[in-house]
Design an enzyme around this catalytic site. Structure first.
Site, PDB file in Angstrom:
ATOM      1  N   GLU A 272     -10.676  42.725  20.263  1.00 31.84           N
ATOM      2  CA  GLU A 272     -11.525  43.234  19.168  1.00 31.84           C
ATOM      3  C   GLU A 272     -12.910  43.636  19.623  1.00 31.84           C
ATOM      4  OE1 GLU A 272      -9.574  40.513  19.003  1.00 31.84           O
ATOM      5  OE2 GLU A 272      -8.692  40.299  17.007  1.00 31.84           O
TER       6      GLU A 272
ATOM      7  N   ALA B 239      -4.685  44.261  13.782  1.00 36.29           N
ATOM      8  CA  ALA B 239      -4.928  44.747  12.430  1.00 36.29           C
ATOM      9  C   ALA B 239      -4.989  46.269  12.505  1.00 36.29           C
ATOM     10  CB  ALA B 239      -6.245  44.190  11.919  1.00 36.29           C
TER      11      ALA B 239
ATOM     12  N   GLU C 245      -3.096  36.748  16.773  1.00 38.39           N
ATOM     13  CA  GLU C 245      -3.463  35.737  15.768  1.00 38.39           C
ATOM     14  C   GLU C 245      -2.267  35.368  14.893  1.00 38.39           C
ATOM     15  OE1 GLU C 245      -6.840  38.232  14.544  1.00 38.39           O
ATOM     16  OE2 GLU C 245      -8.069  36.449  14.773  1.00 38.39           O
TER      17      GLU C 245
ATOM     18  N   GLY D  70      -5.056  40.930  15.747  1.00 42.15           N
ATOM     19  CA  GLY D  70      -4.353  40.264  14.643  1.00 42.15           C
ATOM     20  C   GLY D  70      -2.905  39.940  14.995  1.00 42.15           C
TER      21      GLY D  70
HETATM   22  N1  CO8 Z   1      -4.238  49.951  14.397  1.00 41.17           N
HETATM   23  C1  CO8 Z   1      -3.813  51.195  14.013  1.00 41.17           C
HETATM   24  N2  CO8 Z   1      -3.019  51.952  14.774  1.00 41.17           N
HETATM   25  C2  CO8 Z   1      -2.652  51.479  15.974  1.00 41.17           C
HETATM   26  C3  CO8 Z   1      -3.067  50.223  16.437  1.00 41.17           C
HETATM   27  C4  CO8 Z   1      -3.900  49.450  15.589  1.00 41.17           C
HETATM   28  N3  CO8 Z   1      -4.310  48.209  15.908  1.00 41.17           N
HETATM   29  N4  CO8 Z   1      -2.565  50.029  17.672  1.00 41.17           N
HETATM   30  C5  CO8 Z   1      -1.842  51.128  17.957  1.00 41.17           C
HETATM   31  N5  CO8 Z   1      -1.893  52.011  16.947  1.00 41.17           N
HETATM   32  C6  CO8 Z   1      -1.280  53.333  16.862  1.00 41.17           C
HETATM   33  C7  CO8 Z   1      -2.031  54.349  17.706  1.00 41.17           C
HETATM   34  O1  CO8 Z   1      -3.166  54.835  17.003  1.00 41.17           O
HETATM   35  C8  CO8 Z   1      -0.976  55.389  17.942  1.00 41.17           C
HETATM   36  O2  CO8 Z   1      -0.863  56.170  16.766  1.00 41.17           O
HETATM   37  P1  CO8 Z   1      -0.921  57.808  16.888  1.00 41.17           P
HETATM   38  O3  CO8 Z   1       0.287  58.157  17.696  1.00 41.17           O
HETATM   39  O4  CO8 Z   1      -0.855  58.234  15.465  1.00 41.17           O
HETATM   40  O5  CO8 Z   1      -2.193  58.121  17.583  1.00 41.17           O
HETATM   41  C9  CO8 Z   1       0.298  54.566  18.061  1.00 41.17           C
HETATM   42  O6  CO8 Z   1       0.011  53.295  17.452  1.00 41.17           O
HETATM   43  C10 CO8 Z   1       0.726  54.310  19.484  1.00 41.17           C
HETATM   44  O7  CO8 Z   1      -0.389  53.766  20.177  1.00 41.17           O
HETATM   45  P2  CO8 Z   1      -0.948  54.358  21.560  1.00 41.17           P
HETATM   46  O8  CO8 Z   1      -0.702  55.823  21.629  1.00 41.17           O
HETATM   47  O9  CO8 Z   1      -2.370  53.913  21.687  1.00 41.17           O
HETATM   48  O10 CO8 Z   1      -0.003  53.612  22.586  1.00 41.17           O
HETATM   49  P3  CO8 Z   1      -0.343  53.169  24.079  1.00 41.17           P
HETATM   50  O11 CO8 Z   1       0.944  52.688  24.657  1.00 41.17           O
HETATM   51  O12 CO8 Z   1      -1.079  54.277  24.797  1.00 41.17           O
HETATM   52  O13 CO8 Z   1      -1.363  51.940  23.938  1.00 41.17           O
HETATM   53  C11 CO8 Z   1      -2.151  49.856  23.024  1.00 41.17           C
HETATM   54  C12 CO8 Z   1      -0.927  50.748  23.332  1.00 41.17           C
HETATM   55  C13 CO8 Z   1      -2.794  49.416  24.347  1.00 41.17           C
HETATM   56  C14 CO8 Z   1      -1.637  48.660  22.272  1.00 41.17           C
HETATM   57  C15 CO8 Z   1      -3.174  50.654  22.201  1.00 41.17           C
HETATM   58  O14 CO8 Z   1      -2.500  51.253  21.094  1.00 41.17           O
HETATM   59  C16 CO8 Z   1      -4.292  49.818  21.639  1.00 41.17           C
HETATM   60  O15 CO8 Z   1      -5.217  49.501  22.364  1.00 41.17           O
HETATM   61  N6  CO8 Z   1      -4.224  49.469  20.327  1.00 41.17           N
HETATM   62  C17 CO8 Z   1      -5.284  48.747  19.653  1.00 41.17           C
HETATM   63  C18 CO8 Z   1      -5.289  47.318  20.044  1.00 41.17           C
HETATM   64  C19 CO8 Z   1      -6.439  46.612  19.352  1.00 41.17           C
HETATM   65  O16 CO8 Z   1      -7.591  46.918  19.556  1.00 41.17           O
HETATM   66  N7  CO8 Z   1      -6.103  45.634  18.499  1.00 41.17           N
HETATM   67  C20 CO8 Z   1      -7.079  44.888  17.746  1.00 41.17           C
HETATM   68  C21 CO8 Z   1      -7.263  45.521  16.402  1.00 41.17           C
HETATM   69  S1  CO8 Z   1      -8.574  44.779  15.456  1.00 41.17           S
HETATM   70  C22 CO8 Z   1      -7.912  43.329  14.901  1.00 41.17           C
HETATM   71  O17 CO8 Z   1      -6.792  43.019  15.121  1.00 41.17           O
HETATM   72  C23 CO8 Z   1      -8.825  42.495  14.082  1.00 41.17           C
HETATM   73  C24 CO8 Z   1      -8.177  41.196  13.702  1.00 41.17           C
HETATM   74  C25 CO8 Z   1      -8.844  40.563  12.531  1.00 41.17           C
HETATM   75  C26 CO8 Z   1      -8.148  40.803  11.236  1.00 41.17           C
HETATM   76  C27 CO8 Z   1      -6.631  40.695  11.286  1.00 41.17           C
HETATM   77  C28 CO8 Z   1      -6.014  41.004   9.943  1.00 41.17           C
HETATM   78  C29 CO8 Z   1      -4.560  41.132  10.017  1.00 41.17           C
END
Ligand code: CO8
Length: 257
Positions: free
Chosen positions: A131, A65, A111, A108
């Site tokens: 999460e 998400a 999911e 998400g």
């Molecule tokens: N939300 C918003 N932006 C994101 C997300 C995210 N989940 N994941 C990545 N991005 C963005 C980053 O902020 C970054 O943007 P910017 O360049 O503007 O800073 C861009 O994508 C590239 O990401 P990274 O620079 O972090 O890339 P890396 O290769 O270094 O890392 C990862 C990749 C490991 C995937 C890392 O981006 C990460 O950990 N992302 C978050 C993963 C996460 O925690 N997901 C769970 C989110 S919460 C959730 O899903 C709750 C579910 C319940 C509701 C679902 C409703 C749909």
């Protein structure tokens, strides 16, 4: 309707939906949720579509998400908005849906993949429910579906530690149906989708309903449900055609009736 966060392409009887927020690794925001569900429900109402494929990019199916969108929300916003309820329209789709997953399928994203009927994974796929690292837990079924897919021990470990599972482990654990080389994922997903779309659509829908029933009910009730639906299939023209084609040693020509 034109979409900004997904790409859609109809190939014969298959609708291909590609999540398309590359700068955010396909993070699922409100707009993407609305567009994906709109495209899928329209396809579900279209008898010309026999299978839907949901995919992302080589780098990410979806990284979860959109954290930036959720970050400032209050309890009241989350409760009153109840936006995750929209996904019930996705899980209610009757047309078969394949998730073709390469790269990150986190939170998400994992999911969403699990809400599809089966997951085809590229060897680059990584699945996880991270999460807890954000001070939350899965919110669109992850704690429930992952547990049903891979069992309590693995699901608990993944949800409590946030560790990811690679494609090989996901296949061993039963999360994905198959792992294919990343370069072949799109073609393999289309091949599977075309195979399904060539079947009788009502029979495929009934089969999907019966398999899904296994997650909702007891074995006795599920077997009873299967039997009733099996009997009902003999009221379709496609049952007659399918069996006639077998006996006459020719390919079937299903009419979806
Ligand atoms: N939300 C918003 N932006 C994101 C997300 C995210 N989940 N994941 C990545 N991005 C963005 C980053 O902020 C970054 O943007 P910017 O360049 O503007 O800073 C861009 O994508 C590239 O990401 P990274 O620079 O972090 O890339 P890396 O290769 O270094 O890392 C990862 C990749 C490991 C995937 C890392 O981006 C990460 O950990 N992302 C978050 C993963 C996460 O925690 N997901 C769970 C989110 S919460 C959730 O899903 C709750 C579910 C319940 C509701 C679902 C409703 C749909």
């Amino acid at each position: 309707m034109s979409y900004e966060t997904i790409l859609t392409e109809t190939r014969g009887r298959v609708l291909l939906i590609t999540l398309n927020r590359p700068k955010a690794l396909n993070a699922i925001n409100r707009q993407l949720t609305a567009e994906l569900i709109d495209a899928a429900t329209r396809a579900d109402a279209d008898p010309g579509i026999g299978c839907i494929v949901v995919t992302g990019s080589e780098r990410a199916f979806a990284a979860g998400a959109d954290v930036k969108e959720m970050q400032a929300a209050s309890y009241a916003d989350m409760f009153a908005g109840d936006r995750f309820a929209d996904w019930e329209r996705f899980t209610a789709l009757r047309t078969p849906v394949i998730a073709a997953v390469a790269g990150f399928a986190l939170g998400g994203g994992c999911e969403l993949a699990m809400m599809c009927d089966f997951i085809l994974a590229a060897d680059t796929a990584q699945f996880g429910q991270p999460e807890i690292k954000l001070g939350i837990m899965p919110g669109i079924g992850g704690s429930q579906r992952l547990t049903r897919f891979v069992g309590k021990s693995k699901a608990m470990e993944m949800c409590l530690t946030g560790r990811t599972m690679d494609a090989a482990e996901a296949e061993r654990a039963g999360l994905v149906s198959r792992v294919v080389p990343a370069a072949e994922l799109a073609a393999e997903a289309m091949k599977a989708a075309e195979t399904i779309a060539a079947m009788s659509l009502p029979i495929a829908m009934m089969t999907k309903e019966a398999v899904n029933r296994a997650y909702e009910t007891t074995l006795t009730e599920g077997v009873r449900f299967e039997r009733r639906v099996f009997h009902a299939m003999f009221a379709t023209e496609d049952q007659k055609e399918g069996m006639a084609a077998f006996v006459e040693k020719r390919p079937p020509r299903f009419s979806n009736r």
